[in-house]
Design an enzyme around this catalytic site. Structure first.
Site, short mmCIF file in Angstrom:
data_model
loop_
_atom_site.label_atom_id
_atom_site.label_comp_id
_atom_site.label_asym_id
_atom_site.label_seq_id
_atom_site.Cartn_x
_atom_site.Cartn_y
_atom_site.Cartn_z
N GLY A 13 38.08 48.28 34.22
CA GLY A 13 39.36 47.69 34.64
C GLY A 13 39.43 46.20 34.43
N ARG A 16 43.13 43.01 33.50
CA ARG A 16 43.90 42.10 34.37
C ARG A 16 43.03 41.67 35.55
NH1 ARG A 16 47.52 45.03 37.14
NH2 ARG A 16 46.99 47.10 36.41
N ASN A 91 34.85 48.00 38.91
CA ASN A 91 35.96 47.18 39.44
C ASN A 91 37.30 47.91 39.46
OD1 ASN A 91 37.54 44.48 39.83
ND2 ASN A 91 38.33 45.36 37.92
N TYR A 156 43.34 53.94 50.60
CA TYR A 156 42.61 52.80 50.00
C TYR A 156 41.38 52.44 50.84
CZ TYR A 156 42.03 48.13 47.89
OH TYR A 156 41.54 47.00 47.26
N LYS A 160 37.43 52.59 49.77
CA LYS A 160 36.58 51.39 49.76
C LYS A 160 35.41 51.52 50.75
CE LYS A 160 38.80 49.15 46.57
NZ LYS A 160 38.16 48.93 45.26
N ILE A 189 42.99 38.34 47.46
CA ILE A 189 42.82 37.64 46.18
C ILE A 189 44.15 37.70 45.42
CG2 ILE A 189 41.45 37.49 44.06
CD1 ILE A 189 39.76 37.16 46.66
P1 NAP Z 1 44.85 44.67 39.37
O1 NAP Z 1 45.25 43.28 39.00
O2 NAP Z 1 45.90 45.65 39.76
O3 NAP Z 1 43.97 45.27 38.16
C1 NAP Z 1 43.45 46.58 38.26
C2 NAP Z 1 42.62 46.88 37.02
O4 NAP Z 1 42.13 48.23 37.15
C3 NAP Z 1 43.44 46.83 35.74
O5 NAP Z 1 42.68 46.21 34.73
C4 NAP Z 1 43.67 48.31 35.42
O6 NAP Z 1 43.73 48.57 34.03
C5 NAP Z 1 42.40 48.92 35.97
N1 NAP Z 1 42.53 50.36 36.21
C6 NAP Z 1 43.38 50.99 37.06
N2 NAP Z 1 43.19 52.32 37.00
C7 NAP Z 1 42.21 52.53 36.08
C8 NAP Z 1 41.55 53.68 35.59
N3 NAP Z 1 41.88 54.91 36.02
N4 NAP Z 1 40.57 53.54 34.67
C9 NAP Z 1 40.23 52.31 34.22
N5 NAP Z 1 40.81 51.18 34.66
C10 NAP Z 1 41.79 51.29 35.57
O7 NAP Z 1 43.83 44.66 40.60
P2 NAP Z 1 42.83 43.52 41.13
O8 NAP Z 1 43.49 42.83 42.24
O9 NAP Z 1 42.26 42.75 40.00
O10 NAP Z 1 41.70 44.46 41.77
C11 NAP Z 1 40.46 44.73 41.13
C12 NAP Z 1 39.53 45.42 42.12
O11 NAP Z 1 39.37 44.55 43.25
C13 NAP Z 1 40.08 46.72 42.66
O12 NAP Z 1 39.02 47.63 42.85
C14 NAP Z 1 40.68 46.32 44.00
O13 NAP Z 1 40.73 47.40 44.89
C15 NAP Z 1 39.69 45.27 44.43
N6 NAP Z 1 40.21 44.35 45.46
C16 NAP Z 1 41.28 43.54 45.19
C17 NAP Z 1 41.73 42.69 46.19
C18 NAP Z 1 42.89 41.75 45.97
O14 NAP Z 1 43.29 41.08 46.95
N7 NAP Z 1 43.46 41.63 44.78
C19 NAP Z 1 41.11 42.68 47.44
C20 NAP Z 1 40.03 43.51 47.65
C21 NAP Z 1 39.58 44.35 46.66
P3 NAP Z 1 45.12 48.89 33.24
O15 NAP Z 1 46.14 47.90 33.70
O16 NAP Z 1 44.72 48.70 31.80
O17 NAP Z 1 45.46 50.30 33.56
#
Ligand code: NAP
Length: 248
Positions: A13, A16, A91, A156, A160, A189
């Protein structure tokens, strides 16, 4: 000497947000980077060129992390293309928020499969070669929500929290093979995932964080580089919170 020079990393992932930053930071620190994307095809394809500017080898794979067979094939392809796999960063993740009373079975299954089953899929596939090499670092991206729960995110939070149990179990099973398994728990984030939160709620949330701001993807990536590198060579089974003190 860079922190992960000549290591091979696979980041799921990475088209982005946090995954993209992790891939870039690993490349800056000398790792060759394999990464996946799914729906963001253009962004995924563009990332490989960006990573190669750091003088390392990079390749993107369009692969669904929730698909067991696809994950196994992905790891086979990465090892064929790069020769080995030293670092796995699980991720990829999604949200499908809603109160339990209104949460559909489909939204439960989607989140569990993409966030949690994917970690099983990729770790099972990757540890085969790591065991032969008697070396490896696995980093799973969980969330502070997996530690404390969150109203409107039962699916979610469960995914997690499951990642944390999985991470610790793998650490216990594979420590003797010099394979480390740790989790990083980001707080709030600023990515497309959190863009969905409305402005007022976001401001209130930020004010509740001791450091009074949201985190940046690069700040999560730095923690991942630490756990991927030999700087953390005696650390396994841990959950490192990157949350500005949100959950203290
Ligand atoms: P994001 O901007 O929505 O990006 C999610 C990424 O996951 C994208 O690159 C997407 O790829 C990929 N993805 C989704 N479904 C997929 C699948 N089935 N197979 C392969 N790739 C897949 O999210 P983010 O905020 O960067 O979050 C990244 C990680 O951090 C996640 O696990 C999230 O739960 C965790 N997290 C985020 C936050 C926060 O505040 N942002 C806080 C705690 C934890 P495509 O777009 O190409 O489909």
């Amino acid at each position: 000497m860079k922190l992960v020079e000549n290591k091979v990393a696979l980041v799921t992932g990475a088209s982005r947000g946090i995954g993209r930053s992790i891939a870039l930071r690993l490349a800056q620190e000398g790792a060759n980077v394999a990464f996946t994307y799914l729906s963001s095809v253009e962004k995924g394809e563009a990332l490989a060129q960006e990573l190669e500017q750091y003088g390392i080898k990079a390749k993107g794979y369009r692969s669904d992390a929730s698909d067991f067979q696809a994950a196994d094939q992905l790891v086979t392809d990465v090892i064929a293309d790069f020769g080995k796999l030293d670092i796995l960063i699980n991720n990829a993740g999604v949200t499908r928020d809603g109160l339990l009373m209104r949460m559909s079975e489909e939204n439960w299954d989607t989140v569990i499969n993409i966030n949690l089953k994917s970690v099983f899929n990729l770790t099972k596939a990757a540890t085969k070669s790591m065991m032969r090499a008697k070396s490896g670092s696995i980093i799973n991206i969980t969330s502070v929500v997996g530690i404390r729960g969150n109203a409107g995110q039962a699916n979610y939070a469960a995914s997690k929290a499951g990642i944390i149990g999985f991470t610790k179990s793998v650490a216990l099973e594979l420590g003797s093979r010099n394979i480390r398994s740790n989790a990083v728990a980001p707080g709030f984030i600023e990515t497309e995932m959190t863009d969905a939160i409305d402005g007022k709620a976001m401001e209130e949330w930020k004010q509740s964080i001791p450091m009074k701001r949201g985190g940046q993807p690069e700040e999560v990536a730095d923690a991942c580089v630490f756990l991927a590198s030999d700087l953390s060579r005696y650390i396994t089974g841990q959950v490192l919170q990157v949350d500005g003190g949100m959950l203290t």
